[in-house]
Design an enzyme around this catalytic site. Structure first.
Site, short mmCIF file in Angstrom:
data_model
loop_
_atom_site.label_atom_id
_atom_site.label_comp_id
_atom_site.label_asym_id
_atom_site.label_seq_id
_atom_site.Cartn_x
_atom_site.Cartn_y
_atom_site.Cartn_z
N TRP A 102 -11.33 -3.55 3.00
CA TRP A 102 -12.13 -2.61 2.21
C TRP A 102 -12.70 -3.27 0.96
O TRP A 102 -13.81 -2.94 0.54
CB TRP A 102 -11.36 -1.33 1.90
CG TRP A 102 -11.20 -0.53 3.15
CD1 TRP A 102 -10.06 -0.33 3.87
CD2 TRP A 102 -12.25 0.14 3.88
NE1 TRP A 102 -10.34 0.41 5.00
CE2 TRP A 102 -11.67 0.72 5.03
CE3 TRP A 102 -13.62 0.30 3.69
CZ2 TRP A 102 -12.42 1.44 5.97
CZ3 TRP A 102 -14.36 1.02 4.61
CH2 TRP A 102 -13.76 1.58 5.74
N ASP A 171 -10.59 1.18 -6.22
CA ASP A 171 -10.66 2.05 -5.05
C ASP A 171 -9.24 2.54 -4.75
O ASP A 171 -8.39 1.78 -4.32
CB ASP A 171 -11.23 1.24 -3.88
CG ASP A 171 -11.35 2.07 -2.60
OD1 ASP A 171 -10.85 3.20 -2.57
OD2 ASP A 171 -11.95 1.54 -1.64
N LYS A 195 -7.66 11.25 3.11
CA LYS A 195 -6.34 10.69 3.34
C LYS A 195 -5.28 11.48 2.57
O LYS A 195 -4.31 11.95 3.14
CB LYS A 195 -6.30 9.23 2.92
CG LYS A 195 -7.30 8.39 3.70
CD LYS A 195 -7.51 7.04 3.07
CE LYS A 195 -8.70 6.34 3.66
NZ LYS A 195 -8.60 6.10 5.09
N1 PMP Z 1 -11.80 2.36 0.87
C1 PMP Z 1 -10.62 2.43 1.48
C2 PMP Z 1 -9.42 1.79 0.83
C3 PMP Z 1 -10.51 3.10 2.70
O1 PMP Z 1 -9.32 3.15 3.32
C4 PMP Z 1 -11.65 3.71 3.26
C5 PMP Z 1 -11.62 4.49 4.55
N2 PMP Z 1 -10.64 4.23 5.42
C6 PMP Z 1 -12.87 3.59 2.59
C7 PMP Z 1 -12.90 2.92 1.39
C8 PMP Z 1 -14.13 4.19 3.16
O2 PMP Z 1 -14.13 5.55 2.98
P1 PMP Z 1 -15.30 6.48 3.56
O3 PMP Z 1 -15.21 6.41 5.05
O4 PMP Z 1 -14.98 7.82 2.99
O5 PMP Z 1 -16.59 5.95 3.06
#
Ligand code: PMP
Length: 359
Positions: A102, A171, A195
């Protein structure tokens, strides 16, 4: 059909009482004679709901007064672009920790807009870990330093908040509300909902007021922190149902005793599971103990050919969504706030039985 123990990484399990309340209020919310999805986002009850959700986040996380709380569209992914587009000001570079999948996504987006200085990367020789801050190649002229506090896919989590001079941006998608954090150490924190505090559709952004700069005139209105803050996150029609679900989750959490209470449960769940994984080499986790995630535990079976059977057998006893992310394989156990401790107890029992029958 009974509900299973759901270890999904996201969208993830919701607390059972929250789903029951949603069901009970589906046809008539708050004496409106209509569901929460069918009334104006500018109506009194909806505006009151938004206020309550913000107040509950402020209480749960101890958010100081000089921080704005925003609910924004586009998931955490939209933030990967909004960060540089809003926070760059007159700077031309940003610092990023590349801690995993990520972080890499966030870096790739930021690279469209400015120079990205990667200060350090996850060390993937086992055991996985991140080098100490004293070894990072920090640029004091960068607008901010970004790191992903919990890497959902690699199962790697920062135990400590890095101590740096420039504004810290993080994040928190896969760990928000799971443990105490000191918001005042950050310039900005963001997290998607699906989550740990609701369903897909809104993203929480907590930003220190003085960091909101005038962005480029080309930046669309919905992506401006300043405008969203002025308009109370109502630059356009917000996803009212996800906001409502978040409201229920936050009340559930407050009812349990807030973050201190849930953190104690989360620590117990993670400790039990890692202790069992480490008890011999049938299951193996690649992450250094001090970097292991309290939310997403990853492991492989020493004999990888047993993985598919492990997942099938687990499902047969009501333990679902155990498969590791496609980029890393193996097993991933996501144990966010809504996953009860009994789920981990049952999982460990299953893992012990599986080991005994196949080991
Ligand atoms: N950052 C992290 C740490 C994630 O786990 C995720 C999704 N699994 C995201 C960003 C992306 O999130 P979204 O699909 O809501 O854009």
């Amino acid at each position: 059909m009974p509900r299973h123990y759901n270890f999904s990484a996201g969208p993830a399990a919701l607390p059972q009482p929250v789903i029951e309340q949603m069901r009970d209020e589906l046809l008539d919310w708050n004496d409106q004679g209509a569901s929460v999805m069918e009334i104006s986002h500018r109506s009194e009850p909806l505006l009151a709901l938004l206020k309550t959700v913000e107040a509950d986040f402020r209480e749960l996380l101890g958010i100081p007064d000089n921080y704005r709380v925003l609910f924004l569209p586009g998931g955490a992914t939209a933030q990967f672009s909004m960060l540089p587009l809003n926070l760059l000001g007159d700077k031309s570079s940003v610092d990023y920790v590349n801690g995993g999948y990520w972080s890499q996504k966030a870096i790739t987006e930021a690279e469209r807009y400015c120079d990205v200085n990667v200060v350090t990367s996850l060390i993937t020789e086992q055991p996985f870990h991140v080098a100490p801050v004293s070894e990072w190649k920090l640029n004091p002229d960068s607008a901010y330093l970004h790191y992903t506090s919990n890497e959902t896919i690699e199962g790697v989590q920062f135990n400590n908040i890095p101590d740096v001079e420039i504004p810290l941006v993080s994040d928190f998608s896969s760990e928000i509300l799971s443990r105490e954090i000191d918001v005042s150490r950050f310039g900005l924190i963001y997290a998607c909902a699906q989550k740990n505090f609701g369903i897909a559709g809104i993203t929480l952004v907590i930003v220190r007021e003085d960091l909101i700069h005038q962005p480029s005139p080309l930046l669309p209105s919905i992506f401006r922190y300043g405008l969203q803050s002025e308009k109370g996150s109502l630059v356009n029609t917000p996803p009212t149902f996800p906001i409502y679900v978040t409201g229920l989750v936050l009340k559930w959490l407050l009812g349990l005793g807030g973050i201190t209470a849930i953190e104690a449960v989360n620590r117990r769940k993670a400790e039990k599971l890692y202790e069992f994984i480490d008890s011999d080499d049938f299951y193996c986790n690649p992450v250094a103990p001090e970097w292991r995630s309290m939310m997403n535990a990853v492991f492989k079976l020493a004999d990888d050919s047993l993985t598919a059977d492990f997942i099938t057998q687990a499902k047969a006893v009501g333990l679902i969504n155990l498969k590791g992310h496609r980029s890393v394989g193996g097993i991933r156990i996501s144990m966010y706030n809504a996953l009860p401790e009994s789920a981990i107890d049952q999982l460990i029992e299953f893992m012990a039985d599986f080991k005994q029958s196949r080991g």
